[in-house]
Design an enzyme around this catalytic site. Sequence first.
Site, PDB file in Angstrom:
ATOM      1  N   GLU A  27      14.152   9.737   2.334  1.00 46.16           N
ATOM      2  CA  GLU A  27      13.861   8.723   2.665  1.00 46.16           C
ATOM      3  C   GLU A  27      14.663   7.676   3.081  1.00 46.16           C
ATOM      4  O   GLU A  27      14.364   6.962   1.813  1.00 46.16           O
ATOM      5  CB  GLU A  27      11.852   8.080   3.175  1.00 46.16           C
ATOM      6  CG  GLU A  27      11.965   6.856   4.096  1.00 46.16           C
ATOM      7  CD  GLU A  27      10.672   6.227   3.723  1.00 46.16           C
ATOM      8  OE1 GLU A  27       9.692   6.926   4.373  1.00 46.16           O
ATOM      9  OE2 GLU A  27       9.717   5.668   2.287  1.00 46.16           O
ATOM     10  N   TYR A  32      15.555   2.490   9.902  1.00 53.44           N
ATOM     11  CA  TYR A  32      14.561   3.445   9.370  1.00 53.44           C
ATOM     12  C   TYR A  32      15.580   5.107   9.098  1.00 53.44           C
ATOM     13  O   TYR A  32      15.826   5.366  10.785  1.00 53.44           O
ATOM     14  CB  TYR A  32      13.163   3.681   9.653  1.00 53.44           C
ATOM     15  CG  TYR A  32      12.290   4.496   8.494  1.00 53.44           C
ATOM     16  CD1 TYR A  32      11.631   4.042   8.002  1.00 53.44           C
ATOM     17  CD2 TYR A  32      11.958   5.479   9.661  1.00 53.44           C
ATOM     18  CE1 TYR A  32      11.158   5.019   6.911  1.00 53.44           C
ATOM     19  CE2 TYR A  32      11.858   6.424   8.776  1.00 53.44           C
ATOM     20  CZ  TYR A  32      10.975   6.448   7.013  1.00 53.44           C
ATOM     21  OH  TYR A  32      10.218   7.449   6.615  1.00 53.44           O
TER      22      TYR A  32
END
Length: 387
Positions: free
Chosen positions: A198, A109
């Site tokens: 993101e 991530y």
Amino acid sequence: MNIHEHQAKKILKEYGAPVSEGIVIYSLNEIKDKISKLKSKEFVLKAQIHAGGRGKAGGVKLVKDKENLEVEAKKMMGKILITHQTGPEGKEVKRLYIEEASKISKEFYLSCLIDRESSKIAFISSTEGGMDIEKVAIETPNKIVTNKIDYNENGPSDKEIENIISIFQFDSSQKKTATRLIKSLYKIVIEKDASLIEINPLIITSDKKIICLDAKMNFDDNSIFRRPEILQLRDLNEEDPAEIEASKHDLAYIKLNGSIGCMVNGAGLAMATMDIIKLYGKEPANFLDVGGGASKEKVSAAFKLILSDENVKGILINIFGGIMRCDILAQGVVDAAKEINLSVPIVVRLAGTNFKEGKEILDKSNLKILSAEDLNDAAKKIVDAIK
């Protein structure tokens, strides 16, 4: 302002970030022609909606060959996806993104965002890619690393980049790619006024390449006027019609699920108004900040906007007059109420500039408006009124 995954990946690619080859489908008639340009033997078919959790709702599918791709695309186009971010009504899929499948070895991530508390740019890294980062933060916070860096026209330093990617334990070749990626994200934030980027997941493929497998971007609404190329990416199909109408009048409006409509001037006061409604056992139907210099016409538009919500059973107006004069607001409310067949109770709390004049306008309007002495009194009265 949000944009779709395929749009975010196009921006990433323009800035030199590693992404898979893909095509966007707006109509099922385009599929045969467009998929012929893809070289992979396997594909990932993705619904394009402004919400997370698509995979769990059936909005992401691995397709083994081109023959089945058209079949699966027809099933997905027009489907209503219900995720934890769409609400129970869901979102209709009106465009698809098809990209070449990647053989995943590891998932990470990575995100980059504006941290307003510190006035810095924050990078968040985690080895738990592909999962909800909020869940990771609660269950295994030690697997999340946050690095906040000061603005620098040359971008983050080598040391700052090393701190951001150290948790991933990349080899030397992967570090070079990751360094370019970090610099790309930083430049997009600065040059495009992105408030959040993101990448979840950021993957390592079986042949050890780094790829941004999914991408989400948000942009600062206040800077859109100077980013026409970003405004062109806006998809009105993904936005609430009331919020679209609000933007036409420069109103800060967010629809919620409660029964008490709110009209307030100032974001902090609006939040306090929503909180006190909850304190008295009800839920706000919206966040609505009319701003400091609202005109009578703007107030009238705001009032109509609140009443367009069928869930609204009562309205709480809370104005502290400064630049925003109470008499201007009162006249706007009266004009709008007379134009619309008003059938819900209204409680008004006025304080500050010209509040006496504003109260007089409301009193002479012959409308069923309850006056409140303070915010506490106002919240109690509107809750009692809708009961």
